[in-house]
Design a protein around this motif. Sequence first.
Motif, PDB file in Angstrom:
ATOM      1  N   VAL A  68       0.839  -1.205   0.000  1.00 47.30           N
ATOM      2  CA  VAL A  68       0.000   0.000   0.000  1.00 47.30           C
ATOM      3  C   VAL A  68       0.870   1.250   0.000  1.00 47.30           C
ATOM      4  CG1 VAL A  68      -1.727   1.307   1.285  1.00 47.30           C
ATOM      5  CG2 VAL A  68      -1.902  -1.174   1.141  1.00 47.30           C
ATOM      6  N   THR A  69       1.955   1.220   0.763  1.00 47.29           N
ATOM      7  CA  THR A  69       2.868   2.372   0.792  1.00 47.29           C
ATOM      8  C   THR A  69       3.469   2.602  -0.585  1.00 47.29           C
ATOM      9  OG1 THR A  69       3.385   1.931   3.115  1.00 47.29           O
ATOM     10  CG2 THR A  69       4.896   3.356   1.903  1.00 47.29           C
ATOM     11  N   TRP A  70       3.860   1.508  -1.251  1.00 51.84           N
ATOM     12  CA  TRP A  70       4.417   1.643  -2.604  1.00 51.84           C
ATOM     13  C   TRP A  70       3.369   2.266  -3.540  1.00 51.84           C
ATOM     14  CZ3 TRP A  70       2.752   0.121  -7.321  1.00 51.84           C
ATOM     15  CH2 TRP A  70       3.637   0.314  -8.395  1.00 51.84           C
ATOM     16  N   ALA A  71       2.115   1.802  -3.448  1.00 54.09           N
ATOM     17  CA  ALA A  71       1.065   2.322  -4.332  1.00 54.09           C
ATOM     18  C   ALA A  71       0.880   3.821  -4.128  1.00 54.09           C
ATOM     19  CB  ALA A  71      -0.245   1.575  -4.071  1.00 54.09           C
ATOM     20  N   ARG A  72       0.864   4.270  -2.877  1.00 56.08           N
ATOM     21  CA  ARG A  72       0.717   5.702  -2.608  1.00 56.08           C
ATOM     22  C   ARG A  72       1.930   6.480  -3.115  1.00 56.08           C
ATOM     23  NH1 ARG A  72      -2.442   8.597   0.765  1.00 56.08           N
ATOM     24  NH2 ARG A  72      -0.602   9.753   1.458  1.00 56.08           N
ATOM     25  N   ASP A  73       3.109   5.954  -2.862  1.00 54.80           N
ATOM     26  CA  ASP A  73       4.320   6.640  -3.321  1.00 54.80           C
ATOM     27  C   ASP A  73       4.352   6.720  -4.841  1.00 54.80           C
ATOM     28  OD1 ASP A  73       5.105   6.933  -0.710  1.00 54.80           O
ATOM     29  OD2 ASP A  73       6.480   5.231  -0.717  1.00 54.80           O
ATOM     30  N   PHE A  74       3.867   5.654  -5.501  1.00 56.42           N
ATOM     31  CA  PHE A  74       3.844   5.649  -6.967  1.00 56.42           C
ATOM     32  C   PHE A  74       2.893   6.704  -7.506  1.00 56.42           C
ATOM     33  CE2 PHE A  74       1.880   3.907 -10.900  1.00 56.42           C
ATOM     34  CZ  PHE A  74       2.992   4.023 -11.732  1.00 56.42           C
ATOM     35  N   THR A  76       1.979   9.458  -5.960  1.00 56.26           N
ATOM     36  CA  THR A  76       2.288  10.800  -5.444  1.00 56.26           C
ATOM     37  C   THR A  76       2.702  11.794  -6.527  1.00 56.26           C
ATOM     38  OG1 THR A  76       2.860   9.966  -3.250  1.00 56.26           O
ATOM     39  CG2 THR A  76       3.771  12.113  -3.864  1.00 56.26           C
ATOM     40  N   PRO A  77       3.597  11.441  -7.470  1.00 62.11           N
ATOM     41  CA  PRO A  77       3.994  12.449  -8.473  1.00 62.11           C
ATOM     42  C   PRO A  77       2.884  12.817  -9.452  1.00 62.11           C
ATOM     43  CG  PRO A  77       5.582  10.625  -8.366  1.00 62.11           C
ATOM     44  CD  PRO A  77       4.356  10.195  -7.634  1.00 62.11           C
ATOM     45  N   TYR A  78       1.866  11.981  -9.560  1.00 63.47           N
ATOM     46  CA  TYR A  78       0.852  12.189 -10.578  1.00 63.47           C
ATOM     47  C   TYR A  78      -0.415  12.851 -10.041  1.00 63.47           C
ATOM     48  CZ  TYR A  78       3.889   8.729 -12.783  1.00 63.47           C
ATOM     49  OH  TYR A  78       4.976   8.069 -13.274  1.00 63.47           O
ATOM     50  N   VAL A  79      -0.782  12.514  -8.822  1.00 65.74           N
ATOM     51  CA  VAL A  79      -2.033  13.030  -8.266  1.00 65.74           C
ATOM     52  C   VAL A  79      -1.871  14.504  -7.905  1.00 65.74           C
ATOM     53  CG1 VAL A  79      -3.660  12.855  -6.350  1.00 65.74           C
ATOM     54  CG2 VAL A  79      -2.734  10.788  -7.397  1.00 65.74           C
ATOM     55  N   GLU A  80      -2.796  15.306  -8.362  1.00 67.86           N
ATOM     56  CA  GLU A  80      -2.772  16.735  -8.063  1.00 67.86           C
ATOM     57  C   GLU A  80      -3.138  16.950  -6.596  1.00 67.86           C
ATOM     58  OE1 GLU A  80      -4.794  20.943  -9.610  1.00 67.86           O
ATOM     59  OE2 GLU A  80      -5.365  19.011 -10.489  1.00 67.86           O
ATOM     60  N   LYS A  81      -2.313  17.727  -5.923  1.00 74.90           N
ATOM     61  CA  LYS A  81      -2.528  17.967  -4.505  1.00 74.90           C
ATOM     62  C   LYS A  81      -2.902  19.428  -4.287  1.00 74.90           C
ATOM     63  CE  LYS A  81       0.913  14.476  -3.541  1.00 74.90           C
ATOM     64  NZ  LYS A  81       1.148  14.295  -4.979  1.00 74.90           N
ATOM     65  N   PRO A  82      -3.723  19.682  -3.288  1.00 74.98           N
ATOM     66  CA  PRO A  82      -4.096  21.072  -3.003  1.00 74.98           C
ATOM     67  C   PRO A  82      -2.904  21.857  -2.485  1.00 74.98           C
ATOM     68  CG  PRO A  82      -4.874  19.621  -1.258  1.00 74.98           C
ATOM     69  CD  PRO A  82      -4.335  18.735  -2.345  1.00 74.98           C
ATOM     70  N   SER A  83      -2.934  23.163  -2.682  1.00 73.51           N
ATOM     71  CA  SER A  83      -1.883  24.012  -2.123  1.00 73.51           C
ATOM     72  C   SER A  83      -1.963  23.971  -0.605  1.00 73.51           C
ATOM     73  CB  SER A  83      -2.048  25.446  -2.615  1.00 73.51           C
ATOM     74  OG  SER A  83      -3.248  26.001  -2.102  1.00 73.51           O
ATOM     75  N   LEU A 257      -3.551   7.916 -14.193  1.00 73.86           N
ATOM     76  CA  LEU A 257      -2.984   7.950 -12.842  1.00 73.86           C
ATOM     77  C   LEU A 257      -3.359   9.246 -12.125  1.00 73.86           C
ATOM     78  CD1 LEU A 257       0.595   6.521 -13.534  1.00 73.86           C
ATOM     79  CD2 LEU A 257      -1.331   5.335 -12.472  1.00 73.86           C
ATOM     80  N   LYS A 258      -3.348  10.332 -12.868  1.00 72.59           N
ATOM     81  CA  LYS A 258      -3.704  11.631 -12.278  1.00 72.59           C
ATOM     82  C   LYS A 258      -5.153  11.645 -11.807  1.00 72.59           C
ATOM     83  CE  LYS A 258      -3.469  16.591 -13.258  1.00 72.59           C
ATOM     84  NZ  LYS A 258      -3.133  17.626 -14.285  1.00 72.59           N
ATOM     85  N   ALA A 259      -5.983  10.859 -12.475  1.00 69.01           N
ATOM     86  CA  ALA A 259      -7.408  10.842 -12.123  1.00 69.01           C
ATOM     87  C   ALA A 259      -7.699   9.984 -10.894  1.00 69.01           C
ATOM     88  CB  ALA A 259      -8.222  10.319 -13.308  1.00 69.01           C
ATOM     89  N   GLN A 260      -6.670   9.345 -10.339  1.00 68.53           N
ATOM     90  CA  GLN A 260      -6.886   8.447  -9.195  1.00 68.53           C
ATOM     91  C   GLN A 260      -6.718   9.183  -7.865  1.00 68.53           C
ATOM     92  OE1 GLN A 260      -5.693   4.378  -9.330  1.00 68.53           O
ATOM     93  NE2 GLN A 260      -4.932   4.533 -11.417  1.00 68.53           N
ATOM     94  N   LYS A 261      -7.204  10.399  -7.802  1.00 69.92           N
ATOM     95  CA  LYS A 261      -7.111  11.199  -6.568  1.00 69.92           C
ATOM     96  C   LYS A 261      -7.844  10.530  -5.412  1.00 69.92           C
ATOM     97  CE  LYS A 261      -7.972  15.890  -4.887  1.00 69.92           C
ATOM     98  NZ  LYS A 261      -8.475  17.253  -5.265  1.00 69.92           N
ATOM     99  N   ASN A 262      -9.017   9.997  -5.697  1.00 69.04           N
ATOM    100  CA  ASN A 262      -9.797   9.333  -4.641  1.00 69.04           C
ATOM    101  C   ASN A 262      -9.114   8.050  -4.177  1.00 69.04           C
ATOM    102  OD1 ASN A 262     -11.790  11.305  -4.661  1.00 69.04           O
ATOM    103  ND2 ASN A 262     -13.034  10.234  -6.179  1.00 69.04           N
ATOM    104  N   ASN A 263      -8.547   7.309  -5.137  1.00 70.85           N
ATOM    105  CA  ASN A 263      -7.834   6.094  -4.759  1.00 70.85           C
ATOM    106  C   ASN A 263      -6.627   6.419  -3.885  1.00 70.85           C
ATOM    107  OD1 ASN A 263      -9.582   4.406  -6.087  1.00 70.85           O
ATOM    108  ND2 ASN A 263      -8.335   4.232  -7.940  1.00 70.85           N
ATOM    109  N   TYR A 264      -5.965   7.524  -4.202  1.00 71.40           N
ATOM    110  CA  TYR A 264      -4.799   7.952  -3.418  1.00 71.40           C
ATOM    111  C   TYR A 264      -5.204   8.198  -1.963  1.00 71.40           C
ATOM    112  CZ  TYR A 264      -0.738  10.751  -2.040  1.00 71.40           C
ATOM    113  OH  TYR A 264       0.371  11.236  -1.392  1.00 71.40           O
ATOM    114  N   LYS A 265      -6.312   8.887  -1.791  1.00 71.18           N
ATOM    115  CA  LYS A 265      -6.808   9.171  -0.441  1.00 71.18           C
ATOM    116  C   LYS A 265      -7.239   7.881   0.256  1.00 71.18           C
ATOM    117  CE  LYS A 265     -10.821  11.163   1.817  1.00 71.18           C
ATOM    118  NZ  LYS A 265     -12.114  11.827   1.610  1.00 71.18           N
ATOM    119  N   ASP A 266      -7.967   7.016  -0.487  1.00 71.18           N
ATOM    120  CA  ASP A 266      -8.437   5.773   0.115  1.00 71.18           C
ATOM    121  C   ASP A 266      -7.280   4.852   0.479  1.00 71.18           C
ATOM    122  OD1 ASP A 266     -11.064   6.553  -0.087  1.00 71.18           O
ATOM    123  OD2 ASP A 266     -11.359   5.637  -2.059  1.00 71.18           O
ATOM    124  N   LEU A 267      -6.225   4.874  -0.313  1.00 68.01           N
ATOM    125  CA  LEU A 267      -5.042   4.073   0.023  1.00 68.01           C
ATOM    126  C   LEU A 267      -4.411   4.554   1.318  1.00 68.01           C
ATOM    127  CD1 LEU A 267      -3.414   3.657  -3.515  1.00 68.01           C
ATOM    128  CD2 LEU A 267      -4.290   1.802  -2.072  1.00 68.01           C
TER     129      LEU A 267
END
Length: 661
Positions: A68-74, A76-83, A257-267
């Motif tokens: 799971v940590t690897w998936a989030r780290d992977f 990270t560079p693609y998912v848009e994050k809020p300022s 990958l950029k569209a997986q913002k929700n998956n990033y949070k759920d991970l």
Amino acid sequence: MNMAIEKMQKFNLITFYNNQDAVMEQLQDFQQVELFSASQFNKQANAFFSQMQEHPEADKIEDQIGNVTWARDFLTPYVEKPSMIQALRKPLRHYTLRQLSEHAHTFDWKNIYSDLRKQDKRLRAIEQEKQDLSLQEDELNKWQYFDEHPAVLATFKETIGVLGTVPNTEINQLKKEMGKEQLQNAYLEIIHQSSTTSYLLLLFLRENQEEVQTTLSDAGFQEYEYPYEDKPAEALRQVKEKLHQLVEEERSIKARLKAQKNNYKDLGLVAEYLDSLFVRVHSNQYLLQSEYTMDLSGWVPARQTEELDRQIRQVVGKDYFLEFAEVKEEEYSNTPVLLKNHKLIKPFEALVEMYSLPQYWEIDPTPFMMPFYALAFGLMVADFGYGLLLFVASALAKYFLHFKEGMKQNINMFQICAVPTMMWGLVYGNIFGKQFSFQLLSTDSDITEILVMSMIFGFIQIMFGLGLKFYLLWRRESEKLKALLQAGSWMLFLVSAAMIAAGMLLVPETNLQSVGIACLIISLVLVVIGGSLDGNTIIGKIGSSLYSVMDITNYLSDLISYTRLMALGVAGGSIGAAFNLILSYLPTPAKFTIGIVLFIVLHGLNIFLSYLSAYVHGIRLQYLEFFNKFYTGGGRAFKPFKSNESYVQVVSEQKQQQGEE
């Protein structure tokens, strides 16, 4: 109970072995206990219990955490994050362990992980293919103007045709050699020329092969083997097309990958759950077990003992035995420390923790340090405008933004310090470097008075520190003599020095100076006697006595250190006034344009430096001049059995219910 330090108790719980998972989850949700090895609670327990083995799921859970940590780290560079501001504007979301568990078991994270692994593998393959094609493109760019298939050169019968390269430094000489009479039927064409190399087509008769090859060898000629089936221009077009396709494929993958913002949070929620689960299974190192039962022990705040009993009863009913024990004096050094203070004092706990937590038998210095630190902070900034700005900025930040608890307490501390800053600003009559028409003390003409006031401030704090030392020693039956001779003697010394100074400067016509000198001599005698109490032998007692007298220089240097309160306050006000003077020379139109910008920039710089200096030097005064009078430190922080909260804030169900209510 120690002042401002939570009273701790030890507890020991015995219940059936099949209740382990439910009990450990309940304790982790409770967040108010710290576990230690159950064998330390009762040494005789080893006769009935044995050390619990490593949890059979530990390795599996650790592998899942890695995935799971690897998936989030992977991602990270693609998912848009809020300022940072956008992130702070969002309210903090709190989760219970049960909510995290439900999410982890309903969210299909394993398939997402598997898909991300495939995407990662494909992206790596695309990157390698792009590198290979880029090399081919670079190579073909040099031969694209050879408008024939190089394979045709091998079909000549009387003539030999070759492609190759020579250094630019040799090209003129090669042309000259190829133009000689014995090679007059040879043909040389430059297909492409870079800054260092010439790319050539050569045609010559087979009967001249030996002479030509000798000439080419002398020129450093390197023959080129063309590896493609089509003409260079066509091969180049195909390579560019493949590159374009790969770029488009890569762009498409990254867009998904950029569209997986929700998956990033759920991970992140899954990772928090697995982390909390690993903490639970890793706690086996503290547990004992028999054939049917388990035994665990830990620390719990005394005021939480009834709640702990209720929490255990909630999951196992009556099938348990829970025992509490008071902390013995010989256990103080290993007892965890949990500070408890009023909400106005709590923000200053971080300053104490930066130095060292108190030991369990000590007092918490936070409530005693807090007023001195806040007053000293204000005295070193001493500008009403700067203080008002800090107070308002802190209030607005807390109202509009959402901070984690640690940052929120830091903001609270600065907001509290803004109040004495405004107070001293009124005393000095300063607002953004401009002086009021009324001033109790002027930073221009009352430097001596401000200096004396700073020294008096230091005198009071040092005396207060010695008073705390006297109290700590006096409350121990065997240390009462030390309280009188090692704390009381120095208090008398400082009072005597103050009497001498007052007799010389304020009331020289009285006997106050003589009385002060007599008291000073008595205090030094007591200091020497008090110092001897630390020696174990005659020589040691003499050495300790002489060494204790040397502390006179330490106390004098401590008092002198407080002059920084005057120096920084006067310096900040003078710098602010200097900025205002510079701005006053601007023409009237400029004052309301560039002048406003300069005012904000210059005073912003002065505010930053003033607050930084006050923060750092205020801490220094507490650590070096105050704490060393009474404070030992070296305590161990209470580490509750709970989630590590690496990804989200985890709260107990009881606290969440209270928040909802």
